[in-house]
Design a protein around this motif. Structure first.
Motif, PDB file in Angstrom:
ATOM      1  N   PRO A   1       0.799  -1.231   0.000  1.00  0.00           N
ATOM      2  CA  PRO A   1       0.000   0.000   0.000  1.00  0.00           C
ATOM      3  C   PRO A   1       0.832   1.281   0.000  1.00  0.00           C
ATOM      4  O   PRO A   1       0.720   2.117   0.890  1.00  0.00           O
ATOM      5  N   PHE A   2       1.662   1.412  -0.995  1.00  0.00           N
ATOM      6  CA  PHE A   2       2.506   2.590  -1.139  1.00  0.00           C
ATOM      7  C   PHE A   2       2.447   3.063  -2.588  1.00  0.00           C
ATOM      8  O   PHE A   2       2.017   2.320  -3.470  1.00  0.00           O
ATOM      9  N   ASP A   3       2.888   4.272  -2.826  1.00  0.00           N
ATOM     10  CA  ASP A   3       2.973   4.769  -4.197  1.00  0.00           C
ATOM     11  C   ASP A   3       4.144   4.069  -4.868  1.00  0.00           C
ATOM     12  O   ASP A   3       5.306   4.394  -4.617  1.00  0.00           O
ATOM     13  N   GLU A   4       3.826   3.097  -5.713  1.00  0.00           N
ATOM     14  CA  GLU A   4       4.873   2.214  -6.218  1.00  0.00           C
ATOM     15  C   GLU A   4       5.727   2.904  -7.280  1.00  0.00           C
ATOM     16  O   GLU A   4       5.229   3.631  -8.139  1.00  0.00           O
ATOM     17  N   ILE A   5       7.016   2.634  -7.197  1.00  0.00           N
ATOM     18  CA  ILE A   5       8.018   3.160  -8.119  1.00  0.00           C
ATOM     19  C   ILE A   5       8.490   2.009  -8.998  1.00  0.00           C
ATOM     20  O   ILE A   5       8.744   0.897  -8.503  1.00  0.00           O
ATOM     21  N   GLU A   6       8.591   2.270 -10.278  1.00  0.00           N
ATOM     22  CA  GLU A   6       9.039   1.210 -11.187  1.00  0.00           C
ATOM     23  C   GLU A   6      10.430   0.722 -10.783  1.00  0.00           C
ATOM     24  O   GLU A   6      11.348   1.519 -10.567  1.00  0.00           O
ATOM     25  N   ALA A   7      10.572  -0.592 -10.680  1.00  0.00           N
ATOM     26  CA  ALA A   7      11.836  -1.185 -10.243  1.00  0.00           C
ATOM     27  C   ALA A   7      12.466  -1.974 -11.391  1.00  0.00           C
ATOM     28  O   ALA A   7      11.764  -2.610 -12.179  1.00  0.00           O
TER      29      ALA A   7
END
Length: 255
Positions: free
Chosen positions: A182-188
């Motif tokens: 539940p976080f603002d996901e960053i492309e990994a």
């Protein structure tokens, strides 16, 4: 609610510290790049401290916690790493002080309904959380013996010790995509672990698996015996060093 946990690793913490694959610099480059600062990092479920040590080369200070006192006992020392025995959902870190929270190969063990609020509590506004895992390794196809070795490894993983994996293992199989994040996901980026190991080192690693330990405890026998002859034949000379690879799915988010 109790902070008790299922400890799958304390009984062989020394071997766990000795026979685990190490994480590449590319992984730590990826998880630290979004951070606005690296004054304080919390490495939760640190195990033997492998990730904490790598993070200490980039951060001013690392607090590394694990619910297992035996794991902390065998953790690697570093001047900028503070080790503490603590459950993931209840750590003695002040509110809004952490720039980065990391969880290496441990998120599937946590009570996420309690851990995620704890991570949010300690993170600064805009702080970063990074979690990753790795599953079955393989010999890359460029190795002439890959077609002989890989089926033996998979048979051990699925058939020999497969029934002894805890149910949480399914989350590793999905690269943690089956878990809430539940976080603002960053492309990994895609990350891969690589080790150059002999047969003895490879077998040592297989024995650290929680499923291998449960097999041994329940059947009072060494599960390696079921594949030992086939693996030796496929591997060739025992002191032959082979490159092994683990895909390492990574998820990064921001508060």
């Amino acid at each position: 609610m109790s902070d008790a946990f299922d400890d799958h690793f304390s009984g062989h913490a020394a071997d766990y510290a000795r026979f685990r694959p190490t994480y590449p610099d590319a992984l730590f480059d990826a998880i630290t790049a979004p951070c606005r600062a690296l004054d304080l990092v919390w490495d939760c479920g640190t195990g033997n401290g492998q990730a904490a040590i790598a993070l200490a080369r980039r951060a001013k200070r690392v607090i590394a916690t694990d619910a297992s006192a035996e794991q902390i006992k065998h953790a690697l020392p570093h001047a900028r790493v503070e080790y503490h025995v603590a459950p993931a959902a209840n750590v003695s870190i002040a509110d809004n002080t952490v720039d980065l929270v990391t969880v290496a190969q441990a998120l599937h063990w946590f009570d996420l309904d309690r851990f995620y609020p704890e991570a949010r509590r300690v993170l600064r506004p805009g702080g970063v959380i990074a979690v990753w895992t790795y599953s079955l390794f393989h010999v890359p196809e460029g190795d002439a013996e890959a077609s002989a070795i890989n089926p033996v490894l998979r048979r051990y993983y699925e058939d020999v010790v497969g029934p002894y994996w805890p149910p949480e293992r399914r989350h590793i199989e999905t690269g943690y995509q089956s878990l809430p994040f539940p976080f603002d996901e960053i492309e990994a980026p895609e990350v891969e672990l690589r080790m150059d190991w002999t047969l003895a080192e490879t077998v040592g690693y297989l024995r650290t698996w929680s499923a291998s330990q449960r097999y041994r405890a329940e059947r009072e026998a060494d599960p390696i015996a079921e594949i030992e002859e086939d693996l030796r034949r496929a591997w060739g000379e025992a002191d032959r060093v082979r490159t092994l690879r683990w895909p390492a799915p990574l998820r990064i988010g921001r508060t």
